[in-house]
Design a protein around this motif. Structure first.
Motif, PDB file in Angstrom:
ATOM      1  N   LEU A 203       0.833  -1.199   0.000  1.00  0.00           N
ATOM      2  CA  LEU A 203       0.000   0.000   0.000  1.00  0.00           C
ATOM      3  C   LEU A 203       0.869   1.250   0.000  1.00  0.00           C
ATOM      4  N   MET A 204       0.354   2.307  -0.603  1.00  0.00           N
ATOM      5  CA  MET A 204       1.050   3.587  -0.617  1.00  0.00           C
ATOM      6  C   MET A 204       0.180   4.635   0.068  1.00  0.00           C
ATOM      7  N   PRO A 205       0.737   5.799   0.402  1.00  0.00           N
ATOM      8  CA  PRO A 205      -0.062   6.836   1.067  1.00  0.00           C
ATOM      9  C   PRO A 205      -1.282   7.213   0.232  1.00  0.00           C
ATOM     10  N   SER A 206      -2.412   7.429   0.888  1.00  0.00           N
ATOM     11  CA  SER A 206      -3.632   7.805   0.172  1.00  0.00           C
ATOM     12  C   SER A 206      -3.476   9.194  -0.438  1.00  0.00           C
ATOM     13  N   PRO A 207      -3.899   9.367  -1.693  1.00  0.00           N
ATOM     14  CA  PRO A 207      -3.725  10.660  -2.367  1.00  0.00           C
ATOM     15  C   PRO A 207      -4.705  11.705  -1.863  1.00  0.00           C
TER      16      PRO A 207
ATOM     17  N   LEU B 175       3.492  12.565  -4.252  1.00  0.00           N
ATOM     18  CA  LEU B 175       4.556  12.390  -3.267  1.00  0.00           C
ATOM     19  C   LEU B 175       4.319  11.108  -2.479  1.00  0.00           C
ATOM     20  N   LEU B 176       5.312  10.230  -2.464  1.00  0.00           N
ATOM     21  CA  LEU B 176       5.233   9.001  -1.675  1.00  0.00           C
ATOM     22  C   LEU B 176       5.795   9.194  -0.268  1.00  0.00           C
ATOM     23  N   SER B 177       6.466  10.303  -0.050  1.00  0.00           N
ATOM     24  CA  SER B 177       6.951  10.654   1.289  1.00  0.00           C
ATOM     25  C   SER B 177       6.984  12.168   1.383  1.00  0.00           C
TER      26      SER B 177
ATOM     27  N   THR C 200       9.571  22.501   7.135  1.00  0.00           N
ATOM     28  CA  THR C 200       8.190  22.408   6.685  1.00  0.00           C
ATOM     29  C   THR C 200       8.181  21.755   5.306  1.00  0.00           C
ATOM     30  N   MET C 201       7.447  20.654   5.173  1.00  0.00           N
ATOM     31  CA  MET C 201       7.441  19.899   3.918  1.00  0.00           C
ATOM     32  C   MET C 201       6.019  19.681   3.431  1.00  0.00           C
ATOM     33  N   TYR C 202       5.903  19.459   2.118  1.00  0.00           N
ATOM     34  CA  TYR C 202       4.636  18.964   1.597  1.00  0.00           C
ATOM     35  C   TYR C 202       4.456  17.530   2.075  1.00  0.00           C
ATOM     36  N   GLU C 203       3.251  17.194   2.511  1.00  0.00           N
ATOM     37  CA  GLU C 203       2.995  15.892   3.108  1.00  0.00           C
ATOM     38  C   GLU C 203       2.840  14.813   2.044  1.00  0.00           C
ATOM     39  N   LYS C 204       3.236  13.597   2.383  1.00  0.00           N
ATOM     40  CA  LYS C 204       3.056  12.461   1.482  1.00  0.00           C
ATOM     41  C   LYS C 204       1.584  12.351   1.085  1.00  0.00           C
TER      42      LYS C 204
ATOM     43  N   GLY D 179      11.376  12.884  -0.054  1.00  0.00           N
ATOM     44  CA  GLY D 179      11.525  13.244  -1.463  1.00  0.00           C
ATOM     45  C   GLY D 179      11.178  12.160  -2.460  1.00  0.00           C
ATOM     46  N   ARG D 180      10.497  11.101  -2.036  1.00  0.00           N
ATOM     47  CA  ARG D 180      10.100  10.041  -2.969  1.00  0.00           C
ATOM     48  C   ARG D 180       8.850  10.470  -3.735  1.00  0.00           C
ATOM     49  N   ILE D 181       8.870  10.279  -5.045  1.00  0.00           N
ATOM     50  CA  ILE D 181       7.745  10.669  -5.896  1.00  0.00           C
ATOM     51  C   ILE D 181       7.422   9.525  -6.850  1.00  0.00           C
ATOM     52  N   ILE D 182       6.264   9.654  -7.491  1.00  0.00           N
ATOM     53  CA  ILE D 182       5.903   8.716  -8.548  1.00  0.00           C
ATOM     54  C   ILE D 182       4.974   9.421  -9.522  1.00  0.00           C
TER      55      ILE D 182
END
Length: 515
Positions: A79-83, A233-235, A290-294, A328-331
């Motif tokens: 499973l991956m983070p919910s969009p 963003l996956l993370s 401060t980051m954009y959330e997964k 910084g993981r993306i897809i």
């Protein structure tokens, strides 16, 4: 080349990794996943006692090694983070429910609310199957008072309940020796998170394996993206601007990496989170970001096209800062605009503490047998791939002469369906049936490019058991007195056979066997 160590494990004890962004006075919240920084600490602590640690330390802390977050899996599906960005009507309903995606057109039906999609999910055709992580908490009394004037306040600690399956990855670039050393560390059961002296944190490893493909690559496009694409963003992620200050997304840098012009964020749905850390050696909190959330999603528009290789490369490398810790993981997502439904998934979490001591011993032995068996499978696959005997060539793809385009099509079909072996087998059968008819019609020289030979090897691999495929390489039908039928499920065996076909196809491409 990047190699990924895939770690499958279960938290047989509750796990708590403090979430400072959501903790309040009197309550410590927990992350609903295992962060990459926890895996980094596990690996570094084990290697710190090695004689060459000072030599390998710069590499271990560089972006050449990335310790990715571990998310839950359900029924063998990662499973991956919910969009973010989905909305739904306020009417309660059961089963499938229609949802709208604000990232596609920048708007949604008036009166709608944000769709509840749990914490993690997977995409199935036009539907999001979503899951949540159950947590519990315990009460503690603060007894280590700095002064007698302080009150012994009660506070609450949250933790993830025991019994969840997790899958995590450690990415390592161009260093097989370090890869092997790290794999040995994460092949053993480990403790992670807070409260280890209070019965928390034990994780039992069921399997580790080396993967070459990017995690979640089955959701990526099959071809280049023209004029627009969707990036998720996956993370948690933040990039630096031209002056070295955090800026969210650095459009200029992304434009350069993707090799396009006029890159813009057409629409997006995001949230931010404050990421902090703690240095145990110094006893101090580290600087926060401060980051954009997964789960944040961006619809990117641009002039030109982005090649599939560019998308894979950026997904592999990641973007922004602290990539060594898994940030910084993306897809890039294919057919994202087609998602119009959501459906809650069924949980398979097991209550591990209801069994008696004898049953727990049996479970431990079965876990050990399972871990050893999966390692034996990986070793047998590797030995088969490099076996140059005529007997082995007759039973594998190395003995088949086939066009590179057809090899690529079969590889993409397997990748897209590797989590559903039955569906993969059906799709491959249909493909070979169509390709065989086409070969007959164009009258190709069969002694050179025979689809029929190709089909027979693939079908033979999928129809035989793992024991039949690899008994000549030492694989047995039982381990520690436990039959393999009790160690591996039918779906897992099917996925292993698909992985074996992928290894063969990639070996052919690397070595030029098919030229």
């Amino acid at each position: 080349m990047t190699q990924y160590i895939r770690i499958s494990f279960k938290n047989v004890e509750p796990v708590r990794v403090a979430d400072d962004s959501k903790s309040q006075s009197g309550e410590v919240a927990t992350l609903k996943y295992i962060p990459g920084s926890a895996f980094r600490g596990l690996v570094i602590n084990e290697l710190a006692g090695e004689e060459d640690f000072e030599d390998i330390k710069p590499f271990l802390f560089s972006d050449k090694v990335k310790y990715l977050n571990a998310y839950i899996s359900e029924n063998g599906r990662e499973l991956m983070p919910s969009p973010k960005g989905f909305y739904e009507s306020k009417t309660k309903s059961f089963g499938k429910k229609e949802i709208e995606n604000v990232v596609v057109k920048g708007d949604f039906e008036p009166g709608y609310k944000r769709a509840g999609l749990g914490s993690f999910c997977y995409f199935e055709n036009n539907c999001i199957r979503f899951y949540s992580v159950d947590t519990a908490s315990d009460l503690k009394i603060k007894i280590n008072l700095e002064s007698q004037a302080e009150k012994r306040n009660v506070f609450r600690n949250e933790y993830i309940k025991a019994g969840y399956d997790f899958v995590g990855y450690i990415a390592i670039e161009d260093n097989e020796e370090i890869c092997d050393r790290i794999r040995k560390i994460v092949s053993e059961d480990f403790y992670i998170g807070n409260g280890r002296s209070q019965g928390l944190g034990l994780c039992r490893v069921s399997e580790t394996q080396i993967m070459n493909e990017i995690p979640f690559c089955e959701y990526m496009p099959n071809d280049e993206a023209v004029n627009e694409c969707y990036m998720m963003l996956l993370s948690d992620t933040v990039m630096l601007g031209e002056n070295g200050e955090p800026c969210g997304l650095n459009i200029g840098e992304l434009e350069s990496k993707l090799q396009v012009k006029d890159l813009k964020v057409a629409f997006c749905s995001t949230s931010t989170v404050e990421i902090a850390g703690y240095n145990r050696k110094l006893g101090l909190k580290t600087s926060s970001n401060t980051m954009y959330e997964k789960g944040s999603v961006y619809k990117l528009s641009f002039s030109g096209s982005i090649s599939l290789d560019s998308m894979k490369k950026l997904s592999d490398e990641g973007i922004g800062i602290r990539r060594n810790e898994g940030f910084g993981r993306i897809i890039f997502l294919k057919n994202y605009e087609d998602i119009t439904y959501k459906l809650a998934g069924e949980k398979s979490q097991k209550k591990l503490y209801d069994a008696d001591a004898h049953a727990q011993d049996d479970a431990v032995m079965k876990s050990v047998a399972r871990n050893y068996y999966f390692k034996q499978i990986d070793d047998a696959m590797a030995r088969s791939i490099i076996d140059d005997s005529a007997e082995n060539a007759a039973k594998t793809l190395k003995g088949v002469q086939q066009g590179n385009s057809q090899l690529g099509v079969v590889e993409s079909l397997i990748l897209a369906n590797r989590y559903n072996p039955k569906e993969a087998e059906k799709i491959l059968k249909d493909y070979f049936g169509h390709a065989g008819e086409k070969e007959e019609n164009v009258n190709i020289q069969k002694d050179r490019k025979s689809v029929e030979k190709f089909r027979k090897v693939v079908e033979m691999t999928l129809s035989q058991s793992l024991y039949e495929l690899f008994k000549n390489y030492g694989l047995k039908d039982n381990y520690f007195g436990i039959p393999v039928s009790e160690i591996i499920t039918a779906d897992e065996e099917g996925r292993k056979k698909l992985d074996y076909l992928l290894l063969q196809l990639r070996f052919i491409n690397r070595r030029g066997v098919n030229k």
